[in-house]
Design an enzyme around this catalytic site. Sequence first.
Site, short mmCIF file in Angstrom:
data_model
loop_
_atom_site.label_atom_id
_atom_site.label_comp_id
_atom_site.label_asym_id
_atom_site.label_seq_id
_atom_site.Cartn_x
_atom_site.Cartn_y
_atom_site.Cartn_z
N ARG A 218 0.86 -1.18 0.00
CA ARG A 218 0.00 0.00 0.00
C ARG A 218 0.89 1.22 0.00
O ARG A 218 1.80 1.32 0.82
CB ARG A 218 -0.84 0.05 1.27
CG ARG A 218 -1.71 -1.13 1.47
CD ARG A 218 -2.27 -1.08 2.89
NE ARG A 218 -2.85 -2.38 3.21
CZ ARG A 218 -3.14 -2.76 4.44
NH1 ARG A 218 -2.89 -1.94 5.47
NH2 ARG A 218 -3.66 -3.94 4.66
N ASP B 287 0.95 5.35 0.57
CA ASP B 287 0.16 6.38 1.26
C ASP B 287 -0.41 7.41 0.29
O ASP B 287 0.06 7.53 -0.85
CB ASP B 287 1.07 7.15 2.22
CG ASP B 287 1.33 6.38 3.48
OD1 ASP B 287 0.58 5.43 3.79
OD2 ASP B 287 2.32 6.73 4.18
N ARG C 282 10.15 7.55 4.32
CA ARG C 282 10.01 8.99 4.59
C ARG C 282 10.77 9.40 5.85
O ARG C 282 11.22 10.53 5.97
CB ARG C 282 8.53 9.35 4.66
CG ARG C 282 7.86 9.22 3.28
CD ARG C 282 6.35 9.16 3.35
NE ARG C 282 5.80 10.32 4.02
CZ ARG C 282 4.50 10.47 4.28
NH1 ARG C 282 3.62 9.55 3.90
NH2 ARG C 282 4.07 11.55 4.90
#
Lengths: 259, 259
Positions: free
Chosen positions: A52, A54, A200
């Site tokens: 997945r 974001d 990130r």
Amino acid sequence: MTVRKLKMTVSYDGTDYSGFQRQPDKRTVQGMLEECLTRVTGESVTVTGAGRTDAGVHALGQVVHFETSVPIPTERWDRVMNAALPRDLQVQKVERVPPKFHARKSACWKRYRYTLDTGRIPDLFRRRFRTHYPRSLDPGQMKRAARHLVGTHDFTSLSAARASVENRVRTLYRCDILEEESNALHIEVVGNGFLYHMVRIIAGTLVDVGLKKIAPDDLPGILSAKDRSAAGRTFPPEGLVLVEVGYTPWEAEEKEFPS
Amino acid sequence: MTVRKLKMTVSYDGTDYSGFQRQPDKRTVQGMLEECLTRVTGESVTVTGAGRTDAGVHALGQVVHFETSVPIPTERWDRVMNAALPRDLQVQKVERVPPKFHARKSACWKRYRYTLDTGRIPDLFRRRFRTHYPRSLDPGQMKRAARHLVGTHDFTSLSAARASVENRVRTLYRCDILEEESNALHIEVVGNGFLYHMVRIIAGTLVDVGLKKIAPDDLPGILSAKDRSAAGRTFPPEGLVLVEVGYTPWEAEEKEFPS
């Protein structure tokens, strides 16, 4: 009626998507793919992704699998889908795979790229795919720090505190800092799996190193702290791209096709 | 109160603009710049552009001029404006110019680039700035045809029939075909002036040459026909970028500043 399993490689500009995973009343990648597949095949199709992404995160080579009994020749699937999909979501390739192939479970590695635009004024034509960070960063320091991340580590310090998985040990095969003429700095990571927000947070931490707020040799200590607050902040989604997902070759198993 | 004349170089992603020229109730580049300047200065500011770009056409180096009596230091104007402007419109540079400078009338030449994406599947991250044209084009033929366009000609055949100007003689200084690895073909033109849709019709005509529908040596005949229907079709706006506007150096005239 033969049910075929298909592997589909897709690219998307994540700017206008609420992430990969289907959510009611939201524009999501999975939702859009399933809606188009259902329209094209007349069947109710469910798509499974390699991972997945974001909201706001992009992909060049996300991989999904699905099953269908519609006998569209494999080599025509990309055209059929691209004619039905919006311009910010593309099918790059469709391949037939054996029944045991699974987009997520069969994946061996993933490659992500995080791109910073360090120019005073961001590159207008690439602004959707880069995080604007107009500061002077020391790439040499960042490269030294990156080396400490390669290998098998507990990445608790470099993943979101709310991540619910138990086992936070992952292997990074690569963590490279690439400079580009036009004020761009790419952080490229390849690993066997990534925790929530991990890339990130790696980006935010390496930026702190580039700013000399963190020393390269502080990285082993940050990892062993197993504490999210030891690392840098989570950088925004727009600079992140899922570049590629790697699988073991399954072509050898082609004999398994039921027909 | 000193009135200053300022030259401002701006870039924009034209996708979401109804062109450069102000129009009531439409999102235009001129309208957006004037709105921001008025907000920033508290004065009613009018902006004059080097040229109008059509809806959907982009710019890297469009030039405008305006006058203001607000004493913002020249070197801070770009920051002030970029903080007020949306992300798809940027100020690259602001310079003080003598009162007789005029963004359109003082311009000596303009450089435009038209980019075709000839890949089967368009490059997702550049799709807003390229025209998808998935055909095999012969760049050698296009280069030979382009040479016939360089020089001073009546460009009636290569401009929109509805263009209202009388004098359709213009000089092209360059017309280059540049190939890029990733299935991109750039048509770059530099000229002293461009008629309505001229670059987009040059692009459409050179594509017909690339497809071998028109021979390179047909170009002189197409020009001398002075008939729009002799040339190829008008290509869409998304592949077109106004790259640069050239002026004679006016720095020598700096003594003219009223102070």
